[in-house]
Scaffold this active site. Structure first.
Site, short mmCIF file in Angstrom:
data_model
loop_
_atom_site.label_atom_id
_atom_site.label_comp_id
_atom_site.label_asym_id
_atom_site.label_seq_id
_atom_site.Cartn_x
_atom_site.Cartn_y
_atom_site.Cartn_z
N HIS A 157 80.88 40.91 55.88
CA HIS A 157 81.52 39.61 55.21
C HIS A 157 81.48 38.34 55.95
O HIS A 157 81.73 38.45 57.12
CB HIS A 157 83.07 40.09 54.74
N GLY A 165 39.88 47.49 46.39
CA GLY A 165 40.97 46.47 45.85
C GLY A 165 40.43 46.09 44.41
O GLY A 165 39.89 46.76 43.67
N GLY A 211 42.32 42.13 53.40
CA GLY A 211 41.90 41.95 52.05
C GLY A 211 42.52 40.80 51.33
O GLY A 211 42.66 39.39 51.99
N ILE A 213 51.85 36.13 39.35
CA ILE A 213 50.96 35.07 39.98
C ILE A 213 51.42 33.78 39.10
O ILE A 213 51.53 32.66 39.92
CB ILE A 213 49.53 35.21 39.97
N LEU A 242 50.28 46.30 44.23
CA LEU A 242 50.84 45.81 45.16
C LEU A 242 50.61 46.18 46.75
O LEU A 242 49.85 47.41 46.70
CB LEU A 242 52.42 46.22 44.95
N GLY A 271 46.13 39.19 35.08
CA GLY A 271 46.10 40.13 35.57
C GLY A 271 44.66 40.23 36.43
O GLY A 271 44.08 39.44 36.46
P1 FAD Z 1 42.27 44.47 48.69
O1 FAD Z 1 43.65 43.80 49.35
O2 FAD Z 1 41.77 43.82 47.42
O3 FAD Z 1 41.15 44.70 49.81
C1 FAD Z 1 39.82 45.19 49.59
C2 FAD Z 1 38.82 44.66 50.59
O4 FAD Z 1 37.62 45.21 50.35
C3 FAD Z 1 38.57 43.18 50.17
O5 FAD Z 1 38.82 42.46 51.47
C4 FAD Z 1 37.22 43.16 50.01
O6 FAD Z 1 36.27 42.14 50.51
C5 FAD Z 1 36.79 44.67 50.58
N1 FAD Z 1 35.61 45.03 49.80
C6 FAD Z 1 35.22 45.18 48.56
N2 FAD Z 1 34.02 45.94 48.39
C7 FAD Z 1 33.68 46.13 49.62
C8 FAD Z 1 32.34 46.76 50.15
N3 FAD Z 1 31.57 47.38 49.13
N4 FAD Z 1 32.16 46.74 51.38
C9 FAD Z 1 33.11 46.24 52.11
N5 FAD Z 1 34.07 45.58 51.63
C10 FAD Z 1 34.51 45.59 50.57
N6 FAD Z 1 51.18 42.28 46.38
C11 FAD Z 1 52.47 42.15 47.10
O7 FAD Z 1 52.86 43.56 47.29
N7 FAD Z 1 53.12 41.17 47.36
C12 FAD Z 1 52.77 40.01 47.19
O8 FAD Z 1 53.62 39.09 47.30
C13 FAD Z 1 51.83 39.70 46.49
N8 FAD Z 1 51.46 38.73 46.33
C14 FAD Z 1 49.75 38.42 45.74
C15 FAD Z 1 49.71 37.14 45.29
C16 FAD Z 1 48.47 36.81 44.76
C17 FAD Z 1 47.79 35.55 44.48
C18 FAD Z 1 47.51 38.00 44.58
C19 FAD Z 1 46.10 37.74 43.95
C20 FAD Z 1 47.73 39.24 44.87
C21 FAD Z 1 49.06 39.33 45.28
N9 FAD Z 1 49.57 40.60 45.87
C22 FAD Z 1 50.69 41.02 46.27
C23 FAD Z 1 48.88 42.02 45.31
C24 FAD Z 1 47.93 42.50 46.69
O9 FAD Z 1 47.15 41.33 47.33
C25 FAD Z 1 47.27 43.51 46.49
O10 FAD Z 1 47.89 44.65 45.71
C26 FAD Z 1 46.62 44.25 47.61
O11 FAD Z 1 45.88 43.40 48.42
C27 FAD Z 1 45.66 45.56 47.40
O12 FAD Z 1 45.27 46.17 48.52
P2 FAD Z 1 43.80 46.89 48.64
O13 FAD Z 1 43.71 47.29 50.23
O14 FAD Z 1 43.92 47.92 47.56
O15 FAD Z 1 42.63 45.89 48.15
P1 NAI Z 2 50.48 40.34 35.76
O1 NAI Z 2 50.13 41.51 35.07
O2 NAI Z 2 51.90 40.27 36.47
O3 NAI Z 2 51.02 39.26 34.39
C1 NAI Z 2 49.90 38.83 33.58
C2 NAI Z 2 50.78 38.27 32.32
O4 NAI Z 2 49.77 37.63 31.61
C3 NAI Z 2 51.40 39.30 31.56
O5 NAI Z 2 52.72 38.55 31.27
C4 NAI Z 2 50.54 39.27 30.42
O6 NAI Z 2 51.45 39.76 29.20
C5 NAI Z 2 50.05 38.10 30.14
N1 NAI Z 2 48.77 37.88 29.71
C6 NAI Z 2 47.73 38.70 29.84
N2 NAI Z 2 46.63 38.58 28.55
C7 NAI Z 2 46.91 37.23 28.38
C8 NAI Z 2 46.39 36.33 27.25
N3 NAI Z 2 45.17 36.18 26.95
N4 NAI Z 2 47.03 35.10 27.28
C9 NAI Z 2 48.35 34.83 27.57
N5 NAI Z 2 48.75 35.75 28.57
C10 NAI Z 2 48.46 36.80 28.78
O7 NAI Z 2 49.07 39.65 36.37
P2 NAI Z 2 49.14 38.59 37.51
O8 NAI Z 2 50.16 37.58 37.48
O9 NAI Z 2 47.92 37.98 37.16
O10 NAI Z 2 49.02 39.37 38.82
C11 NAI Z 2 48.08 40.27 39.26
C12 NAI Z 2 48.37 41.14 39.95
O11 NAI Z 2 48.89 40.77 41.41
C13 NAI Z 2 49.86 41.72 39.61
O12 NAI Z 2 49.56 43.27 39.52
C14 NAI Z 2 50.79 41.91 40.65
O13 NAI Z 2 51.35 42.94 40.86
C15 NAI Z 2 50.14 41.24 41.89
N6 NAI Z 2 50.94 40.35 42.32
C16 NAI Z 2 51.90 40.49 43.02
C17 NAI Z 2 52.90 39.80 43.44
C18 NAI Z 2 54.19 40.07 44.01
O14 NAI Z 2 54.31 41.17 44.62
N7 NAI Z 2 55.02 39.15 44.51
C19 NAI Z 2 52.29 38.16 43.52
C20 NAI Z 2 51.25 38.11 42.95
C21 NAI Z 2 50.47 38.76 42.31
#
Ligand code: FAD
Ligand code: NAI
Length: 468
Positions: free
Chosen positions: A447, A146, A42, A186, A322, A274
């Protein structure tokens, strides 16, 4: 059962879907997982958690060699970053991880179906792949499709100059300057990556603080720390226009409350405001699966949609977006489908921001406890007073534990500091077990360890910290 008939068909092979598939198969259910990306894992494994952490680790190593080793007496003549090799490291980590899931599917006898899934009727999924179409039948269908990047109206993401997280994970070279729209997870993680490699980073955040869902003290502290690292912040600021110009772009901003506008030039603009649920092509309308106003699939506490036999988990149902939350839902649902009592404790979902220092949180913030009128005690311990942190030159940050004023039960924990994400785990476990801060405070911690700061913060809740 015929070849294409299953107990469970899961659409989406991300952390929600693939974990649900493995658990369902472990419990003896005949299971298929449909994924259209061409790789399992994913968003998380392909364009999210894993590649971002690979870049964070690489850029941290570069930054430490260039700026931090000297304090330990380690002399490095010339430190250079080869962005291409860094990307090679990231791609290898991603490839190894996604192939690892294919191996787990084989081991657990999950059928991996490559193609796009569409629900054509309850109990029926049409999969369109390279080799044409096939129909799968299932007693239960699980939607785990997702989420996707949320765009900014009027701003076209080309993944080169104006990028989402996906583009920011594969830039060909370090930009001189980057405007990050959104001071959330992000924005700060990927802003940190490119900032460490030399880009001038300006974070534009609409609200009056970065990491707005974190504890207020944590947000303030992180802003100071990141500013010291060279990150610029424009808070309470809205973006009104992003225009490509020459090889870069011009971002026009103005105060969120209104006022004069300002232009910021940048080589690259990262849009990180977001993510939104992804349900394109699933056929939800045709089968009548209800979504809410923001497009998230509506489910009850057993992950049931309004259509019998169709379930949904992970980012597509909202809540904490997440990977580990999606995984917990996958396991709980698989167990329910097998007649067991799977359950997710939504009060105890940790969240970590992998900047350095890291930010880790679980449970309530002080602001939430105040708003809910819950009387609490706070205990705080700074890493400056922790021997291990001092020996590592990692003294920024603190551990803060919030406990119920009457029962001492831990209600929330917030850490800014080295390895904060790993340190948080014991407080997550404490909360899961309904422990009091005194339970953690009376537990022997080795420690010298960073974990002693956790113990001391719990002692501080009781008013008897030993080392501050
Ligand atoms: P997804 O991981 O989005 O998977 C859904 C899958 O469904 C995809 O592979 C897609 O191709 C497939 N799909 C969609 N529609 C169809 C269809 N019709 N048929 C077949 N396949 C389909 N979360 C953390 O906990 N820790 C982190 O450090 C973290 N870092 C992140 C960094 C970034 C840059 C981003 C963008 C996200 C991050 N996240 C992190 C969030 C995390 O990636 C998501 O919360 C998580 O992947 C959600 O899992 P999911 O299984 O719900 O969906
Ligand atoms: P986010 O929700 O964490 O942050 C988005 C930020 O953008 C917020 O602070 C919001 O107030 C601001 N914002 C919204 N609209 C805006 C605008 N028009 N102009 C300026 N600021 C604006 O979303 P983000 O960082 O895109 O991450 C998306 C998801 O991916 C999150 O839900 C996060 O949980 C998940 N993720 C998790 C990670 C981790 O667990 N380490 C790492 C990266 C992503």
């Amino acid at each position: 059962m015929s070849e294409n008939t299953f107990d469970v068909v899961i659409i989406g092979g991300g952390p929600g879907g693939y974990v649900a598939a493995i658990r369902a198969a472990q419990l003896g259910l005949k299971t298929a997982c449909v994924e259209k990306r061409g790789a399992l894992g994913g968003t998380c494994l392909n364009v999210g958690c894993i590649p971002s952490k690979a870049l964070l680790a690489a850029s941290h190593a570069f930054h430490a060699a260039a700026h931090e080793y000297a304090a330990f007496g380690v002399k490095v003549a010339k430190v250079e970053m080869d962005v291409n090799s860094m990307m090679g490291h990231k791609d290898k980590v991603v490839g190894d991880n996604t192939k690892g899931i294919e191996f787990l599917f084989k081991k657990n006898k999950v059928t991996y179906v490559v193609g796009a899934g569409q629900i054509t009727a309850p109990g029926q999924v049409k999969v369109t792949g390279k080799d044409g179409e096939k129909i799968l039948s299932a007693k239960a269908i699980v939607i785990a499709t997702g989420s996707d990047v949320m765009g900014l109206p009027g701003v076209e993401i080309d993944e080169e100059v104006i990028v989402s997280s996906t583009g920011a994970l594969k830039l060909a070279k370090t930009p001189k300057s980057m405007v990050v729209i959104g001071g959330g997870v992000i924005g700060l993680e990927l802003g940190t990556v490119w900032g460490r490699l030399g880009a001038e980073i300006t974070v534009v955040e609409f609200l009056d603080r970065i990491l707005p869902t974190n504890d207020g003290e944590v947000s303030k502290s992180m802003q100071k720390i990141l500013a010291k690292q060279g990150m610029n912040f424009k808070l309470s600021t809205k973006v009104t226009k992003v225009e490509k110009k020459g090889k870069g772009a011009i971002v026009t901003v103005e105060p969120a409350a209104g006022g004069g506008s300002e232009e910021i030039k940048a080589d690259v603009v990262l849009v990180a405001i977001g993510r939104k649920p992804y349900t394109d092509g699933l056929g939800l309308d045709a089968v009548g699966v209800a979504v809410n106003a923001r497009g998230f699939i509506e489910v009850d506490s057993h992950f049931r949609t309004n259509v019998p036999g169709i379930y949904a988990i992970g980012d597509v149902v909202g809540g904490a977006m997440l990977a580990h939350k999606a995984e917990e839902e996958g396991v709980a649902l698989a167990e329910q489908l097998a007649g067991q009592h799977g359950h997710v404790n939504y009060d105890v979902i940790p969240a970590v921001v992998y900047t350095w220092p890291e930010v880790a949180a679980v449970g309530k913030t002080e602001e939430q406890l105040k708003a809910e009128g819950i009387a609490y005690k706070a205990g705080k311990f700074p890493f400056t007073a922790n021997g291990r942190a001092r020996s590592m030159n990692e003294t920024e940050g603190f551990v803060k534990v919030l406990a119920c004023a009457t029962t001492d039960r831990v209600l929330g924990a917030h850490i800014v500091g080295p390895n904060a994400g790993d340190l948080l785990a014991e407080l997550v476990l404490a909360m899961e077990f309904g422990a009091a801060s005194e339970d953690v405070a009376r537990t022997c911690h080795s420690h010298p360890g960073l974990g002693e700061a956790v113990k001391e913060a719990c002692l501080a809740v009781l008013g008897r910290a030993l080392h501050v």
